[in-house]
Design an enzyme around this catalytic site. Structure first.
Site, PDB file in Angstrom:
ATOM      1  N   ASP A  92       0.839  -1.210   0.000  1.00  0.00           N
ATOM      2  CA  ASP A  92       0.000   0.000   0.000  1.00  0.00           C
ATOM      3  C   ASP A  92       0.867   1.251   0.000  1.00  0.00           C
ATOM      4  OD1 ASP A  92      -2.611   1.411   2.135  1.00  0.00           O
ATOM      5  OD2 ASP A  92      -2.340   1.430  -0.042  1.00  0.00           O
ATOM      6  N   LYS A 135       2.755   3.404  -5.737  1.00  0.00           N
ATOM      7  CA  LYS A 135       2.210   2.347  -6.626  1.00  0.00           C
ATOM      8  C   LYS A 135       3.258   1.812  -7.614  1.00  0.00           C
ATOM      9  CE  LYS A 135      -0.994   3.320  -4.050  1.00  0.00           C
ATOM     10  NZ  LYS A 135      -0.976   2.552  -2.750  1.00  0.00           N
ATOM     11  N   ASP A 172      -3.304  -3.091  -2.384  1.00  0.00           N
ATOM     12  CA  ASP A 172      -4.354  -2.082  -2.413  1.00  0.00           C
ATOM     13  C   ASP A 172      -4.246  -1.269  -3.706  1.00  0.00           C
ATOM     14  OD1 ASP A 172      -5.254   0.883  -0.486  1.00  0.00           O
ATOM     15  OD2 ASP A 172      -6.525  -0.565  -1.535  1.00  0.00           O
ATOM     16  N   ASN A 173      -5.339  -0.639  -4.115  1.00  0.00           N
ATOM     17  CA  ASN A 173      -5.334   0.356  -5.200  1.00  0.00           C
ATOM     18  C   ASN A 173      -4.954  -0.157  -6.582  1.00  0.00           C
ATOM     19  OD1 ASN A 173      -3.713   1.981  -2.629  1.00  0.00           O
ATOM     20  ND2 ASN A 173      -5.771   2.587  -3.245  1.00  0.00           N
ATOM     21  N   GLU A 220     -11.425   4.139  -0.966  1.00  0.00           N
ATOM     22  CA  GLU A 220     -11.818   4.493   0.400  1.00  0.00           C
ATOM     23  C   GLU A 220     -12.671   5.763   0.448  1.00  0.00           C
ATOM     24  OE1 GLU A 220      -8.704   3.695  -0.478  1.00  0.00           O
ATOM     25  OE2 GLU A 220      -7.271   5.237   0.003  1.00  0.00           O
TER      26      GLU A 220
HETATM   27  N1  LIG Z   1       9.417   2.685  -0.765  1.00  0.00           N
HETATM   28  C1  LIG Z   1       8.802   3.043   0.365  1.00  0.00           C
HETATM   29  N2  LIG Z   1       9.241   2.572   1.557  1.00  0.00           N
HETATM   30  C2  LIG Z   1       8.589   2.918   2.691  1.00  0.00           C
HETATM   31  N3  LIG Z   1       7.501   3.717   2.742  1.00  0.00           N
HETATM   32  C3  LIG Z   1       7.052   4.204   1.571  1.00  0.00           C
HETATM   33  C4  LIG Z   1       7.663   3.885   0.344  1.00  0.00           C
HETATM   34  N4  LIG Z   1       6.969   4.496  -0.643  1.00  0.00           N
HETATM   35  C5  LIG Z   1       5.968   5.183  -0.057  1.00  0.00           C
HETATM   36  N5  LIG Z   1       6.016   4.999   1.297  1.00  0.00           N
HETATM   37  C6  LIG Z   1       5.065   5.528   2.267  1.00  0.00           C
HETATM   38  O1  LIG Z   1       3.848   4.851   2.001  1.00  0.00           O
HETATM   39  C7  LIG Z   1       2.765   5.790   1.940  1.00  0.00           C
HETATM   40  C8  LIG Z   1       2.401   6.002   0.522  1.00  0.00           C
HETATM   41  C9  LIG Z   1       1.250   5.557   0.034  1.00  0.00           C
HETATM   42  C10 LIG Z   1       0.878   5.801  -1.407  1.00  0.00           C
HETATM   43  N6  LIG Z   1      -0.551   5.598  -1.523  1.00  0.00           N
HETATM   44  C11 LIG Z   1      -1.222   6.273  -2.434  1.00  0.00           C
HETATM   45  O2  LIG Z   1      -0.672   7.042  -3.235  1.00  0.00           O
HETATM   46  C12 LIG Z   1      -2.695   6.122  -2.453  1.00  0.00           C
HETATM   47  C13 LIG Z   1      -3.428   7.049  -3.200  1.00  0.00           C
HETATM   48  C14 LIG Z   1      -4.817   6.945  -3.237  1.00  0.00           C
HETATM   49  N7  LIG Z   1      -5.543   7.888  -4.006  1.00  0.00           N
HETATM   50  O3  LIG Z   1      -4.903   8.799  -4.601  1.00  0.00           O
HETATM   51  O4  LIG Z   1      -6.791   7.787  -4.106  1.00  0.00           O
HETATM   52  C15 LIG Z   1      -5.502   5.957  -2.542  1.00  0.00           C
HETATM   53  C16 LIG Z   1      -4.753   5.040  -1.795  1.00  0.00           C
HETATM   54  O5  LIG Z   1      -5.371   4.023  -1.091  1.00  0.00           O
HETATM   55  C17 LIG Z   1      -3.364   5.107  -1.755  1.00  0.00           C
HETATM   56  O6  LIG Z   1      -2.685   4.144  -1.047  1.00  0.00           O
HETATM   57  C18 LIG Z   1       3.310   7.059   2.566  1.00  0.00           C
HETATM   58  O7  LIG Z   1       3.158   6.997   3.961  1.00  0.00           O
HETATM   59  C19 LIG Z   1       4.770   7.013   2.138  1.00  0.00           C
HETATM   60  O8  LIG Z   1       5.598   7.782   2.980  1.00  0.00           O
HETATM   61 MG   LIG Z   2      -3.975   2.517  -0.523  1.00  0.00          MG
END
Ligand SMILES: Nc1ncnc2c1ncn2[C@@H]1O[C@H](/C=C/CNC(=O)c2cc([N+](=O)[O-])cc(O)c2O)[C@@H](O)[C@H]1O
Ligand SMILES: [Mg+2]
Length: 215
Positions: free
Chosen positions: A141, A144, A169-170, A199
């Protein structure tokens, strides 16, 4: 300066949820995100699909990629039997700090190992640092475009073995086309799409469950 959205989510938990009651933490976040401010938690609708997969797999070791505020971490950890745990990776220190407090408020810190760092850096250390043989369940999650490279990295590190379940997810919104193509076309995965909604909205989204069949 204004508070951040994760800080406002934590405030909602501290105002509305009962310490040590994970369900009240989940309910407080869902209420806040449905009625006050949308946020990218897996949410209640997809969350109940996540719950059913966790219950079905009854995992001993879970990996979560992308903690954010800890909403899905709490959903997963509350269903784990004693001795089982979820390792959750989050590279944004502000989000990690909020998530720690949300997880603590739910009383589940004994079942959660929150690691502040990037998945690409930490996955190669999982065996050595945490004594993990293989994960029973991986919940994807995070960003992406990292789903596919991190899945391949987990395979290379021997952290995905016969029977490991990946739950992403997603896969529709925002979408993970390269990941979907990989797990759906690979002879080594058995994939199933759980159709749901993004969500707190009416937009389509869903979870893809992929079981690793072994080499
Ligand atoms: N390589 C990595 N290692 C560790 N932590 C990492 C990481 N890459 C991202 N993160 C962390 O994971 C989360 C990112 C989620 C992206 N979800 C999304 O972009 C997202 C967007 C929508 N949406 O736009 O509707 C809906 C959703 O359910 C979503 O999960 C943030 O807390 C970010 O800091
Ligand atoms: Mg998500």
């Amino acid at each position: 300066t204004r508070t951040s959205r994760p800080q406002r989510i934590l405030k909602a938990v501290q105002r509305k949820a009962t310490v040590g009651d994970p369900q009240s933490v989940i309910t407080a976040i869902d209420h806040f995100c449905r009625h006050r401010e949308w946020a990218m938690n897996v949410g209640d609708e997809k969350g109940s699909i996540l719950d059913s997969v966790v219950s079905e797999v009854s995992p001993v070791t879970v990996l979560e990629l992308g903690t954010y505020c800890g909403y899905s971490t709490v959903r997963i950890a509350r269903l784990l039997p004693p001795g089982a745990c979820v390792i959750t990776l989050e590279f944004n220190p502000d989000y990690a700090a909020i998530a720690r407090q949300v997880i603590k408020w739910s009383g589940l810190e004994d079942k959660v190992q929150l690691v502040e760092g990037a998945s690409g850096d930490w996955i190669p250390w999982m065996k050595e640092h945490f004594g993990v043989q293989a994960f029973d369940l991986v919940f994807l999650d995070h960003w992406k475009e990292r789903y596919l490279p991190d899945t391949k990295l987990l395979e290379e590190c021997g952290l995905i073995q016969k029977g490991t379940v990946l739950l992403a997810d997603n896969v529709i919104c925002p979408g993970t086309p390269d990941y979907l193509e990989y797990v759906r076309n690979s002879p080594r995965y058995n994939s199933h799409y759980y159709r749901s909604h993004l969500e707190y909205t009416k937009a389509e989204d869903g979870l893809e469950k992929s079981v690793f069949l072994g080499y």
